[in-house]
Design a protein around this motif. Structure first.
Motif, PDB file in Angstrom:
ATOM      1  N   ALA A 138     -35.739 -28.555   6.324  1.00 21.90           N
ATOM      2  CA  ALA A 138     -35.902 -29.078   7.689  1.00 21.90           C
ATOM      3  C   ALA A 138     -37.105 -28.414   8.360  1.00 21.90           C
ATOM      4  CB  ALA A 138     -34.637 -28.828   8.507  1.00 21.90           C
ATOM      5  N   ALA A 139     -37.243 -27.103   8.161  1.00 19.81           N
ATOM      6  CA  ALA A 139     -38.365 -26.379   8.761  1.00 19.81           C
ATOM      7  C   ALA A 139     -39.698 -26.897   8.232  1.00 19.81           C
ATOM      8  CB  ALA A 139     -38.225 -24.884   8.490  1.00 19.81           C
TER       9      ALA A 139
ATOM     10  N   GLY B  14     -34.461 -25.932  11.961  1.00 18.26           N
ATOM     11  CA  GLY B  14     -34.440 -25.527  10.549  1.00 18.26           C
ATOM     12  C   GLY B  14     -34.879 -24.085  10.380  1.00 18.26           C
ATOM     13  N   ALA B  15     -35.924 -23.694  11.114  1.00 16.38           N
ATOM     14  CA  ALA B  15     -36.454 -22.332  10.990  1.00 16.38           C
ATOM     15  C   ALA B  15     -35.431 -21.299  11.441  1.00 16.38           C
ATOM     16  CB  ALA B  15     -37.738 -22.200  11.809  1.00 16.38           C
TER      17      ALA B  15
ATOM     18  N   THR C 127     -41.953 -17.548   9.431  1.00 16.70           N
ATOM     19  CA  THR C 127     -40.969 -18.475   9.998  1.00 16.70           C
ATOM     20  C   THR C 127     -40.664 -18.120  11.458  1.00 16.70           C
ATOM     21  OG1 THR C 127     -40.045 -18.793   7.799  1.00 16.70           O
ATOM     22  CG2 THR C 127     -38.680 -19.485   9.657  1.00 16.70           C
ATOM     23  N   ALA C 128     -40.473 -16.824  11.712  1.00 21.00           N
ATOM     24  CA  ALA C 128     -40.179 -16.403  13.086  1.00 21.00           C
ATOM     25  C   ALA C 128     -41.358 -16.702  14.016  1.00 21.00           C
ATOM     26  CB  ALA C 128     -39.843 -14.913  13.115  1.00 21.00           C
ATOM     27  N   ALA C 129     -42.569 -16.377  13.561  1.00 20.30           N
ATOM     28  CA  ALA C 129     -43.757 -16.613  14.384  1.00 20.30           C
ATOM     29  C   ALA C 129     -43.982 -18.101  14.618  1.00 20.30           C
ATOM     30  CB  ALA C 129     -44.981 -15.977  13.709  1.00 20.30           C
ATOM     31  N   GLY C 130     -43.836 -18.889  13.549  1.00 22.30           N
ATOM     32  CA  GLY C 130     -44.053 -20.336  13.649  1.00 22.30           C
ATOM     33  C   GLY C 130     -43.067 -20.994  14.597  1.00 22.30           C
ATOM     34  N   ALA C 131     -41.792 -20.609  14.478  1.00 29.45           N
ATOM     35  CA  ALA C 131     -40.766 -21.206  15.334  1.00 29.45           C
ATOM     36  C   ALA C 131     -41.014 -20.835  16.801  1.00 29.45           C
ATOM     37  CB  ALA C 131     -39.375 -20.744  14.895  1.00 29.45           C
TER      38      ALA C 131
END
Lengths: 294, 301
Positions: free
Chosen positions: B174-175, B200-201, B238-242
């Motif tokens: 999903a991410a 998703g993230a 993932t944390a930064a992108g979300a």
């Protein structure tokens, strides 16, 4: 996950297997040699390991029998009289390992091409003209038996055609066939035939199990240290081995798993979990459509 | 021989592995990534169509089709005998997640690429609709079955995580699928894809931590070697992108693209981390022996 011998109907044969009695193995490696000769298994490099007399190290695509050598500071017998004579005990365990031909075989279950199949003798064999080298069976075997064979490219190989056609290097998986060809012709497998002490015994599995029980009873009466059967229980995690063993120590001492379980034992639950996860993914994405287009 | 955490000496055969390391190449990990994108895009496309969000639907269709074309190429390349790839469709075996997965990929990939081609050419509308429905239905299992595929092995770190892996791969799908669609969709129609990516993230991060904790000593490999390195990269990206997508993704095209790129990198790194963890887990007989000894102790108790 069934043994599927029933599907042979009238052609089904009694289930054949090995009983490897390690107490009488002398570590001669005749089984390794006979297996390589009969099955035309390629040489795959020689390496001095320093691990007792063992330079084969493990079962693999090019070693279908492997004799393990373990040197231990343990008495061979726990009989009071014998132990007293043994001031500094030393015992040398030797065990000829082989594919277990499991009742519930992980390799066979996960093979996506049907290359791995159950023979009329209840053994598990790879059809080398079907295997496409996907490699799924390799991590699916709880014993690390089956492996992919990579041979160096021959100078005869056409360089441009290699990726698609005429690839002569192997790339398929290989393991013990319990000498399927010899069985078809009414012969015993090469390793059992060549074993000078009958440490490797070939026969009908039911009969071998009875023989093994008697042998264990005798060894226990004689106070042999650590004697036990491994793989003879039809209720274990792989439904019992087609090739089982009499050992003198814990299985892990010989590089064998103490409680092997076929991966597919968990599969019904895993499929359900996967389906629910897929439904959750669908729901999560659907929920994301609330809150406008931007 | 190695010494366990509990201070008891574990016995082994010269420290040699018991289960074999997988023989798969990194292409397989790359396929887990592309298959996840394809599966998510099929769903985004389907719901986009129904809700008449054409900008989103078309982007998801094309991105998904690209991932669906890449997937079988990666898989065929990994085979020991690539010329025999069609043998994958020789049988259908429910006991083999790879067999079931090959059929899912065959149907889903075929349907998505057919729908994308017909969309481009504007022909055969009934066929296109049928292909879109097939793609929509097979998308979610395409994204999650790969988790079942690795979990259905004798590798301790994969097998013991069979509760989490299909969910983790689904969340990561999903991410990445949401991010890939957000990256290319018109800003005014990218909302659902962006929210799916963020959702998703967050799930991916939570499931990773939950899995690593529940695995206990078998999960040690996630803190060591390449699995550990790529695992840390996955979490950071993932944390930064979300965060970036949630804070600025709606307004700024640049932030949306940057956040999406981070999520894609995070998802790819996660798949590679899980992939490598399996190799590391197989290499040390301690994980096989100790886990099984633990099980035996529980049985006799």
């Amino acid at each position: 996950m069934s043994t599927a011998v029933e599907s042979y109907g009238a052609d089904a044969k009694p289930r054949m297997g090995f009983f490897t009695d390690t107490t009488i193995c002398i570590g001669c490696k005749a089984c390794e040699v006979a297996c390589k000769e009969w099955n035309l298994i390629p040489e795959d490099g020689r390496l001095w390991t320093g691990e007792s007399y063992d330079n084969t190290s493990a079962l693999g695509a090019n070693s279908w029998r492997h004799v393990a050598f373990v040197e231990q500071r343990k008495p061979l017998k726990l009989d009071g009289e014998v132990a007293a004579l043994d001031a500094e005990p030393l015992r040398w365990l030797m065990e000829s390992d082989v594919c277990k031909h499991c009742t519930h075989a992980g390799c066979l279950d996960v093979c996506p091409t049907g290359a791995l199949f159950r023979t009329e003798f209840g053994t598990v064999v790879v059809q080398e003209d079907v295997c496409n080298g996907c490699g799924y069976c390799v991590p699916a075997c709880p014993f690390g038996v089956i492996d992919k064979r990579d041979l160096p490219r021959s100078p005869d190989d056409a360089p441009l055609a290699l990726p698609i056609f005429g690839k002569k290097e192997d790339g398929r998986v290989w393991k013990c066939t319990l000498c399927y060809d010899r069985l078809k012709g009414g012969h015993e497998p090469a390793c059992a035939k060549s074993c000078p002490t009958d440490s490797i015994q070939f026969g009908e599995l039911d009969e071998l199990r009875e023989r093994a029980d008697k042998r264990l009873e005798k060894l226990r009466a004689e106070h042999w240290n650590g004697a036990r059967l491994y793989g003879n229980d039809p209720d274990d995690g792989v439904g019992g081995f087609g090739a089982f063993f009499l050992l003198l120590d814990e299985p892990e001492v010989y590089g064998l798993p103490p409680d092997p379980v076929v991966p597919t034992a968990h599969l019904p639950k895993l499929w359900l979990n996967t389906a629910v996860a897929a439904a959750a993914l669908l729901t999560g994405i659907a929920v994301s459509f609330f809150g406008g287009r931007e | 021989m190695s010494i366990t955490e509990r201070g008891t000496e574990m016995q082994s055969y010269y420290g040699r592995p018991i289960v074999k390391e997988p023989v798969w190449h990194p292409e397989v990990a790359a396929y887990f990534f592309t298959g996840g994108i394809a599966g998510t895009c099929s769903v985004l496309h389907g719901i986009g169509r129904v809700t008449r969000n054409e900008g989103l639907a078309k982007t998801a269709l094309y991105v998904g089709a690209a991932a669906d074309i890449a997937s079988p190429i990666l898989l065929v390349k990994d085979l020991g005998r690539p010329e025999r790839f069609l043998n994958m469709l020789r049988v259908f075996k429910v006991t083999s997640p790879m067999s079931v997965g090959s059929w899912i990929l065959f149907v889903s990939g075929g349907a998505s690429t057919t729908a994308a081609l017909l969309e481009l050419t504007g022909r055969l509308r009934p066929v296109k609709w049928a292909a879109e429905v097939a793609s929509f239905l097979t998308g979610p299992p395409l994204a999650t079955y790969t988790g079942a595929l690795v979990a259905n092995t004798a590798i301790p770190v994969w097998s013991e995580a069979r509760g989490e892996l299909p969910w983790l791969f689904g969340a990561s799908a999903a991410a990445s699928g949401g991010a890939a669609t957000t990256m290319f969709a018109p800003r005014r129609s990218a909302g659902p894809a962006r929210r799916a990516a963020i959702l998703g993230a967050v799930a991916e991060l939570g499931l990773t931590v939950a899995m690593e904790r529940r695995l206990g000593f078998v999960g040690e490999v996630y803190y060591e070697g390449e699995a550990g390195k790529y695992g840390r990269v996955a979490k950071a990206c993932t944390a930064a992108g979300a965060t970036l997508l949630a804070a600025r993704g709606r307004r700024s095209r640049v932030a949306a693209a940057a956040g999406s790129a981070l999520l894609l990198a995070g998802s790819a790194a996660l798949r590679y981390s899980v992939f490598k963890a399996g190799f590391q887990s197989a290499r040390d007989p301690r994980y096989v022996v100790e886990k099984q000894r633990e099980r035996l102790r529980e049985k006799t108790r």
